[in-house]
Structure formats: C-alpha cells, structure tokens
Design a protein around this motif. Structure first.
Motif, mmCIF file in Angstrom:
data_model
loop_
_atom_site.group_PDB
_atom_site.id
_atom_site.type_symbol
_atom_site.label_atom_id
_atom_site.label_comp_id
_atom_site.label_asym_id
_atom_site.label_seq_id
_atom_site.Cartn_x
_atom_site.Cartn_y
_atom_site.Cartn_z
ATOM 1 N N ALA A 582 82.336 45.903 62.167
ATOM 2 C CA ALA A 582 82.306 45.731 60.716
ATOM 3 C C ALA A 582 80.910 45.333 60.236
ATOM 4 O O ALA A 582 80.406 45.853 59.238
ATOM 5 N N ILE A 583 80.274 44.409 60.955
ATOM 6 C CA ILE A 583 78.926 43.988 60.580
ATOM 7 C C ILE A 583 77.941 45.139 60.755
ATOM 8 O O ILE A 583 77.040 45.338 59.937
ATOM 9 N N ALA A 584 78.110 45.932 61.824
ATOM 10 C CA ALA A 584 77.222 47.070 62.062
ATOM 11 C C ALA A 584 77.290 48.067 60.910
ATOM 12 O O ALA A 584 76.268 48.628 60.502
ATOM 13 N N ARG A 585 78.488 48.308 60.401
ATOM 14 C CA ARG A 585 78.623 49.215 59.245
ATOM 15 C C ARG A 585 77.873 48.661 58.045
ATOM 16 O O ARG A 585 77.177 49.389 57.335
ATOM 17 N N GLN A 586 78.020 47.358 57.799
ATOM 18 C CA GLN A 586 77.338 46.756 56.655
ATOM 19 C C GLN A 586 75.821 46.805 56.798
ATOM 20 O O GLN A 586 75.092 46.875 55.804
ATOM 21 N N LEU A 587 75.353 46.772 58.037
ATOM 22 C CA LEU A 587 73.916 46.798 58.281
ATOM 23 C C LEU A 587 73.316 48.193 58.196
ATOM 24 O O LEU A 587 72.095 48.345 58.180
ATOM 25 N N GLY A 588 74.155 49.213 58.183
ATOM 26 C CA GLY A 588 73.655 50.572 58.125
ATOM 27 C C GLY A 588 73.420 51.186 59.484
ATOM 28 O O GLY A 588 72.628 52.134 59.615
ATOM 29 N N LEU A 589 74.110 50.685 60.503
ATOM 30 C CA LEU A 589 73.977 51.248 61.843
ATOM 31 C C LEU A 589 74.928 52.414 62.076
ATOM 32 O O LEU A 589 75.075 52.872 63.218
#
Length: 909
Positions: A582-589
């Motif tokens: 979920a955090i990776a998606r928010q970071l643009g990964l």
C-alpha cells in the motif's frame, strides 16, 4: 580499586576508574546521584568540572610534513629534473620559473588538504553520537560529549555505549566488547558486583564506552568519561584524520607514474634526434627537451581533482548527505539501484494511530503526528467508564503502560523521546483523556521483558494498590495472538476468534497501516518478576491498533526523479506485505508493485533467486540475511547498489553495498560505522540529492581532465613539430610554464565549481568501470590538441612572415594559446549539450573571477617591463590582439559545431 578524584571529593562525590566490585546503590551514592539522574544544572556544573566526554582525535601530520608530501609525486619529480637541467645550463630564469610552478602547486595542494581535513572534522562532529539520559527525572537525548559522572543512561540493542557505566538494570542485555577484549561472542550483563580482580571481559556489571549493545535493554550510571574510560586508555585505536585518497586519485597517481616513464623515454629519444639528425647543440637540445617536458606534464591536475572532490563533499553536506568515506563521492554518480528502508526514509516517521479495533468495535482516530491537539476519542467526561468503551480503554491503557516513550512539547511542536510507535500510543492515550504521568504513577512497573526481534513482543508487569499484578503485552499481532486463548469483550472474556482477527489485521494492513496486537494476563498476588513462561500462554487478547506513517511528499518526487535517471528503487521493510504494498503504491513505485516476503525468498535460490530480486519492487518481512542476499544478487548483475539502514541488523548489508547509507537521526552507531554516508535528515530525497551531486562531481572531474590535457597536448605538439622540422621554438620553457601556471590555477580550478548540467538526472547511470577518458573526451583531447597546435603555429609563422621579431611572435603564440583555452573553457563547461545558450555564455561567478585574473595576468605578461625581462615577451599592437581574440571565437564556434555532430556518435558511459 577506587581512584579518588580530589576535585570531585571537594564537591562531595567521588569518581572512579572502575566500579565493578561495588554494589550499584553504593556507586550511585558515591557519585552523589540518584536512579532518576542528575538535574540539568548539576549536569552543567559537572561538565564544566570534568570537561567533555570525548577522546582526542588522532594527531594530524605536522604542517611541514604535510607540505613536503606534495612534492612526492612522479610528475613533480619530472619537473624538478627539468629545473636541474636548466640550472646546469645556466638558464637561471627558466630554473626559477619551473621551481615557482612546482612551489605554487604544492601550496595550492597544501591549503586545500588543510581545508578538506577541517571539513571532514566538521562532518565527524555533525554525526557525533547522542545518548538517552535521565535529567530531572525525564528521559532526554543529549550529545555523548555532554555526559558527566552521575548521569543515568538508558541503552538498548543497536546503541553504542556512550561512557563507562555501572549497570543499575539489565534485561536480556548482551554487549559486544570485541574492541576491548577481542572476544567475538557478546558478553551477558547483570547488575551484581563481581570480584575486584576480575579480568576486563569478566566485569559483567559494567558497560564500557565504545562497545555495542547486541540485545536487550539496560540502565547504568556514568562513573568514567573521556580519557578516564577504558577506551580512553587505548584511544590510539580510535581513528585519526581520514586519509584523503580515493580510487580516482590513486588512478591519477598511477597515470602520473606511467606518464613520467613515457615522457622520460620520449624526451631521451627526441634529445638524440635533435642532436644527431637536426644538428642541435647539446645544450640547445636539452632546453628543447625541457620545454617538451614542462609542456607535457599536467602538474596541477591532481590538486584540482582533489579540490573538485572536496567541493562535492561540501555540497552534499549542505544537502544533508554527509560523506564519511571519500570514495563514496565517486560511487554515488554510478548508483543504479537504491534499496531503501521505508519508515522515516520514505515516510515521515511520525506514526499516528489511525484505528483501534476491539471485539465488535472499531474506532477511527483523527489527527496526525504526536500532537494530541483537540482531537478526542470520546465525548464522555474522563477516561474511566464511557459507556461501551471499557475494552477500548483497557487496550489504550495497555499501550500507555507497556511503553518506554515520552512526549515532549517544544512550543507548538511535539517530539517523541523513544520509539515512534510507542510515542503514537502515548498520543492516543492523551486523546482518550488519560494523563500519562498519573497513569504510570498509579500503575508502577515492577518488571519487564524488552522487545526483541526473536520473540517480537514486549511485556511489562504492573500493580495498582489493592489490585492483583497484571502483565501487559504488545507486539506483532501474530505473535501476541499465538499466546492468547481468550479475547476481551464487554461482558467478559470469550473464546478467541482467530479468523476474525486475521481479517481485521489484513484489512488494516491493506490500507497501509502497521498493526500491533495487545493482550493482558492477571498474575498471582505477590508476583514481582516475570519471565517467558508467564506470558507465552493463557493471555487475553484485547485488540489491535493500526498505525499510519504517511509518505514524505519529497520522497514521492525523488522517486519520480530516480525513474527519469534510470535508477531503480527497491523498498525493503520489516512490515507486513500488504502494508508495504500500500505504501509503495502511494510512493509511485507502481500501481501493482511485485511484493515478496522473507519467507518467499527462502523458497528460492540460484538463478530463481536472482530473477525474483530482479523483478521485485517491495521486499517485506525481511531479515538481515535477506537484505544481504538481495544486495549481493543485485551486485552480481553489475548493479551499483546504495543501501539504507538504521539498525545494528542492517550493518552487514550496509557494509556489502557499494554505498551504505545510515540514518543520522534514528540510526544506531553500528549502522553509521558500517556506512559510507549518513543522512542528517533520514530523508530519501537527500539520497537522490547526493546522487545528483555525485554525478555533478564526476562530470566536473571529466571537464577538468578534458580541458587540461588539450592545453598540454597543444603545447607539446608545437615543441615536437619545431624539433622535427628544425625551426626555432614557438615558445620558451618559461613561457610554457607561464601558460600552465596562469591557466591551471584559474580556469582549471573554476571548473571544480561548475553547477550541474541541465538533465543530469535524466541520464542513465554511468558504468562503474567507465574511465575518465571516455571515447568522446579522448577524441576531444586529440582534436583540440591538433587544432590548438595548428592555430598557434599559424600565428607564429604569420608573425614571422610579417617581419615581427622572434620574441613578438612567441608572445603572440602564448596569448593565442591562452585565448584559445578561455574560449574552450566555455565549450567544455557543457559536455552533454551545446554551449550556444544564454546560460552557457554568461558563465558563473567562479568562471568570471578566473577569467579576470587571467586577463590581468596576460596584460602584465605582455606589457609589463619586468615580465618582458623574465619571460622574454614583447608588447603587442591592438590589431594583433584583436586577431588573437577573433581566432579564439572562431575556434569556439568550430568546436561547438563539432560537438553537435560528433557527441552522439560516442557512448560516454
């Protein structure tokens, strides 16, 4: 065993060299302290009395030795040989000028090295370790140097012990004392006195300054600081001034040695050629060879490259990236993969409780960070018994008491002393109208089991008056659930619904939340100690708490910049897989980034493991062994890996990585010691900024090389052609030295201050084995050398054909070379784009300062009588000067056209 300090005795307390054989209470009494620590005023008074808790750094070389070391260079030896030859022949002016150039080069290097050492010393002070101490009964963080005898220090796994401590409390405490004892196994610590004659490694009641805490937690009182500590007695083991050398500089030195041998052989051959085939007298031939030697030798190149590196270090430090080891400056420019921790690096590290879930109830919490603000969980007055919230309040109280963190208000800002998640639990309790200090006073802690990665939970024992003892547990929800048989409910404990909690945990994790589980157990009256059997079974589960740590806005932008720069980003975290994704998606990964857990990695090996690492963006639930294997797999594919870390468990992978990056704020000393770079703000964006500066440094070094070598090449070709075709030298040796001196000390140095070229982060990373003389730069060295030699000789013969005397013709050649180099500087400032732009023409402040110095110097060389006498120069007419400037401008246009058509034919990196 006591060493009584007279000054301390006069103040009513004693300091010691050792304290292992004395009862802890007696040590506290002798130090006139308490288990709650000193007051701030008393600590300040003792600091003035005892001085800072620090060890003097290694002795710097004497300035005279440092200065003389700059003559220990193959290129300089070659120059000195030329000076000796000129002296033998009676050419005293030539000798004096050669020696002056050598001396100026040594002075520039000496001054720069001193500045670099001062900069590195300042950088070391920027990353000076800190210690958690009790002052006025409150836990605060202070610089290690401010510790005094009598301070009460708290240590935990990953810390470096900041002073010699007599332990007052030790829970599962093991300390690596290898730097003192040579023992590879960490020593288990306790609080009981040991024999007065015990060997250093057997003094289990002490913690020594400079050693590393491997596991557990402890509290100790400082009994020795600075040179009075054990490490102080062997302070020579602590490093001195960092060696100012890098692989690049060693490469330059090797080049100098090979070049000197080549130049010596070439000069000897040319000398024989001039005598035997061209009829030169031996003294004339020798002076011609001296002219060739001084024209070939780029004596200022090592000094300018050192300056360029030092400027890069200072620029990185200004952007919160402190370089601990200079080779990292070069390596950063080639970084192709950044493996980053999540918490605090990609995210804010300001944990906030977002949800509280108890059986049959979920509460969503407002606000962010550690400021409790005006957000309240309940409208009811007081936290004791709001209807329907008894289980939630029990969970919140558990989170407050099973907790070592404290919140501190600094004006409108709130800061946490301790673990961020524990700080968020204190904030949650305040939002539920709990007073943390009152609750802790009513429920005093009797014992504890500190958190450890091996068991993944923390347990504390408490007892309120007239109530039976209760053990409170918080930790990884899977670990806590495994120890529970029941769950709390409004009507009393019921059977544990494991499936329900599994769904709730997954639901929170899918929203990017980090989850902790909470449980409790009542123990028999009279229980004052707890151990693992007391908590491993029979617990009652209270619920879960979901925390969110939002991504940094600047990290999102930095990751996008990495994508344009061809740098892959891998997130490696201990979090739950769903949270990490979920955090990776928010970071643009990625919209659907590939996630693997440590368990998944354990199932593959060989080529399958390499392919898994190649295709995976997020690694969750990883161990230190996993991180190390990931870095090794990426390196095996030729990647240059930068790895971030903050804990002692990150040290192996930090050491393995091409650039280990430790966190300056939350990082342990073990992580910093293993790293090449320290982030002073723990921010991923600072890593990308450092890579940006690393690429700029490497570009600038290439520019320096690409600008310096054609100067020497053009001069050397004119000398060689003069000897081959048997005509008078277009320049004398002293005139060649003048050109080298006036240009290298000004224009060459100006290139070290060049800003980044546009698009520096839109290029793919350079190959780590790419040399400085890339095909394009090598082509330019050859072409520009030929062009400069051709123009110089053209001017020389033109002047002679017009009837100018030899001295005037030579003066025109010198000025022509200088003007050509000035215009070429504006061309070489941009290696990857045209210089036919407003930015390219307007230059920078260092460029214009250098240009002003060169112009003044050339006017003096041409028109000042004393300079005419020394260098054999003559005044020129206005028309001759205009012609020279026109030739320089024409060469600039020609080289820019050549750059436009030729640049893309070469693959620089």
């Amino acid at each position: 065993m006591l060493d009584l300090a007279d000054s301390a005795a006069q103040e009513g307390y004693r300091t010691f060299r050792t304290a292992h054989d004395r009862d802890a209470a007696h040590v506290v009494e002798d130090l006139a302290s308490t288990t709650h620590g000193l007051s701030a005023d008393e600590a300040d008074r003792r600091l003035r009395q005892h001085g800072p808790n620090s060890i003097p750094t290694g002795t710097r070389r004497h300035p005279v030795l440092r200065f003389l070391a700059h003559f220990n260079n193959a290129l300089i030896y070659f120059m000195l040989m030329g000076a000796a030859a000129a002296a033998v022949l009676g050419h005293l002016i030539d000798t004096g000028v050669i020696l002056a150039v050598v001396l100026v080069n040594a002075i520039v290097g000496f001054l720069q090295e001193g500045k670099a050492e001062d900069a590195l010393a300042a950088i070391r002070s920027m990353i000076a370790p800190r210690a958690s101490v009790l002052r006025d009964g409150q836990r605060v963080s202070v610089p290690q140097a401010d510790l005094v005898p009598g301070d009460v220090v708290l240590i935990e796994a990953g810390d470096r012990v900041p002073a010699d401590l007599r332990l007052l409390r030790a829970r599962s405490l093991r300390i690596d004392e290898a730097i003192l004892t040579g023992e590879s196994v960490a020593a288990t610590k306790h609080t009981d006195p040991v024999d007065a004659n015990a060997a250093l490694g057997d003094r289990r009641s002490l913690a020594f300054s400079g050693t590393f805490v491997a596991t557990g937690q402890g509290t100790g009182i400082v009994f020795a600081t600075g040179l009075q500590t054990e490490i102080g007695r062997i302070s020579e083991l602590l490093g001195g001034v960092e060696e100012l050398t890098t692989p690049l500089l060693r490469q330059i030195n090797r080049f100098g040695q090979r070049f000197t041998r080549f130049a010596f052989v070439g000069a000897a051959v040319l000398f024989l050629f001039a005598i035997t085939l061209r009829g030169y007298q031996w003294d004339e031939a020798l002076m011609a060879v001296v002219a060739l030697a001084v024209s070939l030798v780029p004596e200022g190149l090592p000094a300018v490259i050192t300056i360029t590196l030092a400027i890069g270090v200072q620029r990185m430090a200004a952007r919160n990236a402190v370089i601990r080891r200079l080779p990292a400056v070069e390596t950063l420019g080639a970084t192709s993969v950044i493996c980053s921790d999540k918490t605090g690096t990609l995210t804010r590290n300001e944990m906030t409780v977002r949800r509280v879930v108890t059986p049959g109830q979920a509460i969503f919490v407002e606000g962010s960070g550690y400021n409790p603000g005006e957000h309240r969980l309940f409208e009811d007055t007081g936290p004791r018994s709001p209807a329907g919230h008894a289980t939630s309040l029990s969970l919140i109280r558990t989170g407050l008491l099973c907790n070592d963190a404290r919140l501190r208000a600094d004006g409108a800002e709130w800061h946490v002393e301790g673990d961020p998640m524990e700080g968020a639990l204190v904030t949650l309790a305040m939002k539920a109208a709990f007073d943390p200090e009152n609750e802790r006073a009513e429920w005093p802690r009797l014992d504890e089991i500190p958190f450890d990665a091996a068991h993944r939970f923390m347990a504390t024992l408490h007892k309120m008056s007239l109530a039976e003892p209760v053990v409170l547990i918080k930790g990884a929800p899977e670990a806590v659930l495994a120890m529970c048989t029941r769950q709390e409910a409004p009507d009393g404990p019921t059977a544990l619904d494991a499936e329900y909690w599994s769904d709730r945990i997954a639901e929170a994790a899918a929203q990017g939340e980090r989850v902790l589980g909470f449980a409790m157990r009542h123990l028999p009256e009279g229980t004052e100690r707890i151990d693992f059997p007391d908590v491993e079974t029979g617990l009652t589960f209270l619920g879960i708490v979901g925390f969110i740590d939002p991504p940094r806005d600047e990290a999102i932008r930095a990751i996008a910049e990495c994508a344009s720069a061809g740098i892959a980003v891998r997130m490696i975290t201990g979090d739950h897989a769903a949270t990490a994704k979920a955090i990776a998606r928010q970071l643009g990964l990625g919209e659907d980034p590939v996630v693997l857990t440590g368990h998944d990695l354990d199932q593959v090996s060989g080529e399958d493991f390499a392919r898994a690492v190649r295709e995976t963006v997020v690694f969750a639930r990883t161990s230190p062994e996993h991180k190390l294997r990931i870095v090794q797999a990426l390196q095996a594919e030729g990647r240059v890996v930068a790895m971030t870390g903050d804990g002692v468990n990150d040290a192996p992978s930090l050491k393995q990585a091409d650039v280990g990056i430790a966190m300056g704020v939350k990082g342990t000393e073990a992580a910093k010691e293993a790293s090449e770079m320290v982030l002073m703000d723990d921010n991923f964006a600072s890593i990308v900024a450092a890579v940006h500066e690393g690429r700029t440094v490497h570009d600038n070094i290439r520019k320096v090389v690409g600008w310096t070598l054609p100067t020497n090449g053009g001069e050397a070709l004119t000398v060689v052609i003069a000897i081959l075709f048997n005509f008078a030298m277009p320049m004398t040796p002293v005139q060649i030295l003048w050109v080298n001196l006036i240009l290298a000390a000004t224009l060459g140095l100006a290139l070290a201050f060049e800003p980044s070229e546009p698009g520096v982060m839109r290029r793919l990373p350079r190959r780590p084995n790419a040399g400085l003389l890339t095909p394009f730069i090598l082509w330019r060295v050859i072409v520009v050398s030929l062009l400069f030699a051709a123009i110089s000789l053209g001017v020389y013969f033109w002047a002679l054909n017009l009837g100018r005397d030899l001295e005037t013709a030579r003066t025109m050649v010198v000025n022509t070379l200088v003007v050509l180099e000035i215009f070429y500087l504006f061309s070489v400032r941009f290696l990857h784009m045209t210089s036919f732009t407003y930015t390219g023409v307007k230059g920078t402040t260092p460029v214009w300062i250098a240009l002003a110095v060169v112009v003044v110097g050339q006017l003096a060389f041409t028109y000042l009588p004393v300079m005419n006498t020394i260098f054999g120069s003559r005044p020129l007419t206005l028309g001759e000067g205009a012609l020279i400037i026109a030739l320089g401008a024409a060469s600039f246009v020609l080289l820019e056209v050549e750059k436009h058509f030729i640049r893309d034919r070469f693959q620089d990196d």
